[in-house]
Design a protein around this motif. Structure first.
Motif, short mmCIF file in Angstrom:
data_model
loop_
_atom_site.label_atom_id
_atom_site.label_comp_id
_atom_site.label_asym_id
_atom_site.label_seq_id
_atom_site.Cartn_x
_atom_site.Cartn_y
_atom_site.Cartn_z
N ALA A 58 0.84 -1.22 0.06
CA ALA A 58 0.01 0.02 -0.08
C ALA A 58 0.96 1.28 0.16
O ALA A 58 0.31 2.21 0.21
CB ALA A 58 -0.90 -0.06 1.20
N ASP A 59 2.28 1.16 -0.27
CA ASP A 59 2.92 2.18 -0.20
C ASP A 59 2.67 3.32 -1.38
O ASP A 59 2.55 2.97 -2.38
CB ASP A 59 4.41 1.62 -0.72
N GLN A 60 2.35 4.55 -0.69
CA GLN A 60 2.01 5.69 -1.48
C GLN A 60 0.64 5.40 -2.45
O GLN A 60 0.47 5.83 -3.35
CB GLN A 60 3.12 6.12 -2.54
N VAL A 61 -0.14 4.54 -1.70
CA VAL A 61 -1.30 4.21 -2.44
C VAL A 61 -2.36 5.32 -1.82
O VAL A 61 -2.55 5.34 -0.36
CB VAL A 61 -2.01 2.85 -2.33
N ASN A 169 -1.98 -13.41 -1.19
CA ASN A 169 -3.47 -13.15 -0.64
C ASN A 169 -3.99 -11.86 0.01
O ASN A 169 -4.96 -11.56 -0.03
CB ASN A 169 -3.43 -14.34 0.70
N PHE A 170 -2.86 -11.21 0.66
CA PHE A 170 -3.07 -9.79 1.00
C PHE A 170 -3.49 -9.09 -0.08
O PHE A 170 -4.57 -8.20 -0.09
CB PHE A 170 -1.69 -9.19 1.68
N ARG A 171 -2.57 -9.09 -0.99
CA ARG A 171 -3.16 -8.28 -2.49
C ARG A 171 -4.48 -8.48 -2.98
O ARG A 171 -5.32 -7.60 -3.01
CB ARG A 171 -2.07 -8.31 -3.63
N ASP A 172 -4.70 -9.72 -3.11
CA ASP A 172 -5.94 -10.01 -3.71
C ASP A 172 -7.23 -9.65 -2.82
O ASP A 172 -8.23 -9.32 -3.27
CB ASP A 172 -6.02 -11.61 -4.02
N GLY A 173 -7.11 -9.94 -1.52
CA GLY A 173 -8.10 -9.69 -0.45
C GLY A 173 -8.35 -8.32 -0.46
O GLY A 173 -9.51 -7.88 -0.49
N LEU A 174 -7.28 -7.41 -0.45
CA LEU A 174 -7.54 -5.97 -0.29
C LEU A 174 -8.18 -5.42 -1.76
O LEU A 174 -9.05 -4.70 -1.66
CB LEU A 174 -6.09 -5.27 -0.06
N LEU A 175 -7.70 -5.98 -2.83
CA LEU A 175 -8.15 -5.57 -4.31
C LEU A 175 -9.59 -6.05 -4.20
O LEU A 175 -10.38 -5.11 -5.00
CB LEU A 175 -7.45 -6.05 -5.12
N HIS A 176 -10.03 -7.23 -3.60
CA HIS A 176 -11.57 -7.60 -3.86
C HIS A 176 -12.36 -6.68 -2.89
O HIS A 176 -13.26 -6.11 -3.32
CB HIS A 176 -11.53 -8.97 -3.34
N TYR A 177 -11.73 -6.07 -1.96
CA TYR A 177 -12.47 -5.28 -0.92
C TYR A 177 -12.64 -3.97 -1.67
O TYR A 177 -13.85 -3.46 -1.54
CB TYR A 177 -11.68 -5.01 0.50
N ILE A 178 -11.43 -3.35 -2.18
CA ILE A 178 -11.62 -2.18 -2.87
C ILE A 178 -12.63 -2.23 -3.93
O ILE A 178 -13.21 -1.12 -4.13
CB ILE A 178 -10.29 -1.59 -3.26
N ASN A 179 -12.52 -3.06 -4.95
CA ASN A 179 -13.47 -3.14 -6.03
C ASN A 179 -14.97 -3.45 -5.71
O ASN A 179 -15.63 -3.27 -6.67
CB ASN A 179 -12.69 -4.11 -7.24
N ASN A 180 -14.88 -4.00 -4.59
CA ASN A 180 -16.54 -4.17 -4.29
C ASN A 180 -17.06 -3.37 -3.48
O ASN A 180 -18.24 -3.37 -2.95
CB ASN A 180 -16.56 -5.61 -3.70
N ASN A 197 -0.91 -3.20 -7.51
CA ASN A 197 -0.62 -4.39 -8.27
C ASN A 197 0.75 -4.15 -8.62
O ASN A 197 1.57 -4.96 -8.32
CB ASN A 197 -1.29 -4.60 -9.71
N GLN A 198 1.36 -2.89 -8.74
CA GLN A 198 2.83 -2.54 -9.14
C GLN A 198 3.49 -2.85 -7.83
O GLN A 198 4.70 -3.54 -8.03
CB GLN A 198 2.75 -0.86 -9.53
N ASN A 199 3.17 -2.31 -6.65
CA ASN A 199 3.99 -2.16 -5.48
C ASN A 199 3.95 -3.97 -5.16
O ASN A 199 4.92 -4.28 -4.81
CB ASN A 199 2.94 -1.78 -4.30
N SER A 200 2.84 -4.86 -5.38
CA SER A 200 2.92 -6.17 -5.06
C SER A 200 4.09 -6.69 -5.70
O SER A 200 4.68 -7.58 -5.32
CB SER A 200 1.75 -6.73 -5.22
N ASP A 201 4.11 -6.49 -7.30
CA ASP A 201 5.12 -7.00 -8.31
C ASP A 201 6.58 -6.73 -7.68
O ASP A 201 7.09 -7.67 -7.80
CB ASP A 201 4.67 -6.75 -9.61
N ILE A 202 6.56 -5.48 -7.30
CA ILE A 202 7.87 -5.10 -6.88
C ILE A 202 8.44 -5.75 -5.49
O ILE A 202 9.36 -6.61 -5.40
CB ILE A 202 8.08 -3.47 -6.59
N TYR A 203 7.33 -5.93 -4.68
CA TYR A 203 7.73 -6.86 -3.44
C TYR A 203 8.02 -8.25 -3.47
O TYR A 203 8.75 -8.80 -3.10
CB TYR A 203 6.63 -6.57 -2.25
N LEU A 204 7.14 -8.59 -4.35
CA LEU A 204 7.18 -10.26 -4.76
C LEU A 204 8.40 -10.51 -5.45
O LEU A 204 9.10 -11.54 -5.30
CB LEU A 204 5.95 -10.50 -5.76
N ASN A 205 8.97 -9.70 -6.32
CA ASN A 205 10.11 -9.75 -7.00
C ASN A 205 11.31 -9.81 -6.10
O ASN A 205 12.19 -10.48 -6.18
CB ASN A 205 10.29 -8.81 -7.91
#
Ligand SMILES: [Zn+2]
Length: 338
Positions: A58-61, A169-180, A197-205
């Motif tokens: 959620a950095d700078q979101v 799981n964190f990313r998907d749950g949060l996006l699901h909440y926001i989009n609904n 999504n961008q932040n998650s990709d960076i951290y996952l990488n």
């Protein structure tokens, strides 16, 4: 005529009242459904490793705020009891993100008090290691320990591959909440989704690169252990290290739990010393979050050596805290096995 005017007036009055009630109702609804804190989505994570995921994704979101329920020096939540302050914080949360697997023993209190709170379980879909039975505490503590810790070892974040699943799981749950969420307020959902999504990709990488380093090391020591039948037996002092030990092919012979209120008697310690000698155990992995006095005592009386690792349950709250601690753990492992 007058009667008709009165009727018309009555109808208009009724419509006005209905309209006012409808507006008021929808206003209330928007407030509760979307966010409880000034149009922002407040995400409360339960403790350090989960908080770090939130900080990164959620950095700078805009409009997404991440908080930790417990203090950054609280450590593992095994015996944790919710305070009044915690309950107040949860009351302001839109989403609560947990480690799961029984780590949050207070979860039932939360769901009973806030049945509508969205909860994201980051260990969903992860198969956990079974808890290693502690044979070196007296019978009462063993039973207590078993009921407190549950059947599975919930410290999954210490295996970077499983931590990556927690990030997803964190990313998907949060996006699901926001989009609904109700779109009545000023929430730029597309922009927020893209940034998360961008932040998650960076951290996952970054975690993936860390994982690669641990895997390289693991392949090397597993191979050398097989070739020379090297003894990689270890005693751990907190179940959390089991994931990393398992990953790199160490054999955890038993756990001496220091992360709970179990007190070891002189007899218990003597028994551990005998067992370490009998099985020719080489490594004693203790953690910087706990005292190493018992480990030191065992070291003095056996051939085993103490190594201090970090289970990433406390820290300075920097975004790269997990990565730094895990690289440090890898260095400790390298030193131990060189
Ligand atoms: Zn723990």
């Amino acid at each position: 005529m007058i009667r008709k005017l009165v009727q018309l007036f009555a109808v208009m009055l009724l419509l006005t009242i209905i309209g006012a009630v409808a507006i008021r109702y929808s206003g209330l609804r928007t407030e509760t459904m979307l966010s409880k804190s000034d149009g922002k989505i407040k995400v409360v994570t339960t403790f350090y490793p989960i908080y770090l995921i939130g900080l990164n994704i959620a950095d700078q979101v805009e409009n997404v705020e991440v908080d930790s329920l417990t203090k950054l020096n609280t450590g593992c939540l095994h015996d944790y009891q919710l305070t009044t302050e915690d309950m107040k914080l949860i009351a302001t949360a839109d989403v609560m993100v947990i480690n799961g697997g029984g780590m949050e023993g207070f979860l039932e209190d939360v769901t009973a008090n806030y049945p509508n709170l969205t909860i994201i379980d980051t260990s969903q879909g992860i198969s956990m290691l079974p808890n290693i039975n502690n044979t070196f505490a007296n019978d009462t503590s063993t039973a207590e320990e078993a009921s407190k810790l549950g059947e599975y070892n919930a410290h999954v974040w210490l295996d970077p591959k499983l931590y990556m699943k927690q990030i997803e799981n964190f990313r998907d749950g949060l996006l699901h909440y926001i989009n609904n969420a109700d779109q009545g307020i000023n929430l730029e959902i597309e922009k927020i989704t893209k940034k998360i999504n961008q932040n998650s990709d960076i951290y996952l990488n970054e975690v993936q690169q860390l994982d690669q380093q641990i895997e390289n090391y693991s392949n090397r020591i597993t191979k050398s252990s097989e070739q020379k039948s090297i003894n990689r037996k270890a005693v751990i002092f907190h179940d959390s290290f089991a994931y990393l030990a398992n990953y790199v092919g160490m054999e955890v012979t038993f756990t001496v739990p220091l992360d709970s209120d179990t007190a070891l008697s002189a007899g218990d310690i003597a028994e551990i010393v005998d067992e370490v000698k009998a099985q020719d155990i080489k490594y004693l992995f203790t953690e910087q979050q706990y005292s190493d006095s018992i480990a030191k005592q065992i070291e003095e009386e056996t051939n085993a050596k103490v190594y201090i690792i970090d289970s990433v349950v406390t820290g300075d709250g920097a975004k790269d805290s997990y990565l730094k601690s895990m690289i440090n753990n890898l260095d400790v492992l390298k030193t131990a096995t060189q």
